[in-house]
Design an enzyme around this catalytic site. Structure first.
Site, short mmCIF file in Angstrom:
data_model
loop_
_atom_site.label_atom_id
_atom_site.label_comp_id
_atom_site.label_asym_id
_atom_site.label_seq_id
_atom_site.Cartn_x
_atom_site.Cartn_y
_atom_site.Cartn_z
CG ASN A 102 44.64 32.82 41.22
OD1 ASN A 102 43.80 32.37 40.44
ND2 ASN A 102 45.14 32.11 42.22
CE LYS A 115 42.79 32.78 45.01
NZ LYS A 115 42.98 32.77 46.45
CB SER A 175 45.37 39.51 52.35
OG SER A 175 44.49 38.44 52.69
N GLY A 214 44.58 37.79 44.56
CA GLY A 214 43.31 37.07 44.42
C GLY A 214 42.15 38.05 44.46
N GLY A 215 41.52 38.17 45.63
CA GLY A 215 40.29 38.96 45.78
C GLY A 215 40.35 40.35 45.17
#
Ligand code: 13P
Length: 253
Positions: free
Chosen positions: A8, A10, A212, A233-234
């Protein structure tokens, strides 16, 4: 059932960055993994990276959609538009949509239902806020989100629906649920889904963990029996860390 690992992105990324990411994954061997890999890129990138994604064996998804096919809805994107842009998946109810943009359970339900009806595969995101967790309300909150989205949902089959359990306090914070906590919540989620949709649906449903997920914790989380994937994500913004997570899927999957 195949694991499903989602990236993702974002509101990050450019076309060159996405193209490099996909080409790097292809070079690393993305075509040979059994897991389903999906890149949830910003809308504007999707039509421009379809060929590279297909070459890498990676599906594309929209991070959101609207529940009408067309109309005077400034700024919104319909399921048909997403499909035309090359997406086969969409996210509904990501915590940033719920808590930054203010989407209600009702909104999430409409989006999930419409996206599935229009032939896209959907990931329903659920998860509790830190204050809800601290007040001992995690189960009530997550169960409520699932009931609201799934009760009476017409067209879903367990193949085109995934649930992502993403505790909000773990997103972008470096904090994660322990693998044991993730396992416990995932098996509760499967139980609740069984109560709503029956045993066959629940046992075929894939439940991802998100919040995370990094190369150093992915193996532990993904090895729990009720965890069928991750929504990242990150750590999905770079091909090396995303690939390390993909490679953490237990053997044989
Ligand atoms: P992080 O992996 O950056 O915590 O984000 C998780 C997430 O929101 C995936 O949808």
């Amino acid at each position: 059932m195949n694991f499903i690992i989602g990236a993702n992105w974002k509101m990050y990324g450019t076309v060159p960055k996405a193209s490099d990411f996909l080409e790097e994954l292809l070079a690393l061997g993305s075509r040979s993994v059994r897991s389903d890999l999906v890149l949830f890129a910003p809308f504007t990138l999707l039509p421009l990276i379809g060929e590279t994604a297909a070459a890498a064996g990676i599906e594309l998804g929209g991070q959101d959609l609207f529940w009408e096919d067309e109309g005077a809805f400034t700024g919104e994107v319909s399921p048909g538009m997403l499909r035309e842009a090359g997406a086969t998946w969409f996210l509904a109810g990501h915590s940033e949509r719920r808590h930054v943009i203010g989407e209600s359970d009702g909104t999430v339900r409409k989006k999930l239902s419409k996206g599935l009806q229009r032939g896209l595969k959907g990931i329903l995101c659920v998860g509790e806020l830190l204050e809800e967790r601290e007040a001992g309300r995690t189960e009530e909150v997550v169960k409520g989100q699932i009931r609201s989205a799934l009760e009476g949902l017409e067209t879903a089959s367990a193949e085109n629906l995934v649930i992502a359990y993403e505790p909000v306090w773990a997103i972008g914070t470096g904090l994660t649920a322990t693998p044991g906590e993730a396992q416990r919540m995932h098996s509760l989620i499967r139980e609740w889904v069984e109560g709503i949709r029956g045993v066959a649906f629940a046992s075929g449903l894939r439940i991802q963990y998100g919040g995370s997920v990094k190369p150093d914790n992915a193996g532990d989380i993904l090895s729990r029996p009720s965890v069928n994937g991750a929504l990242v994500g990150g750590a999905s913004l770079r091909s090396d860390s995303f690939w390390a997570i993909v490679r953490s899927v237990p053997d044989g999957e």
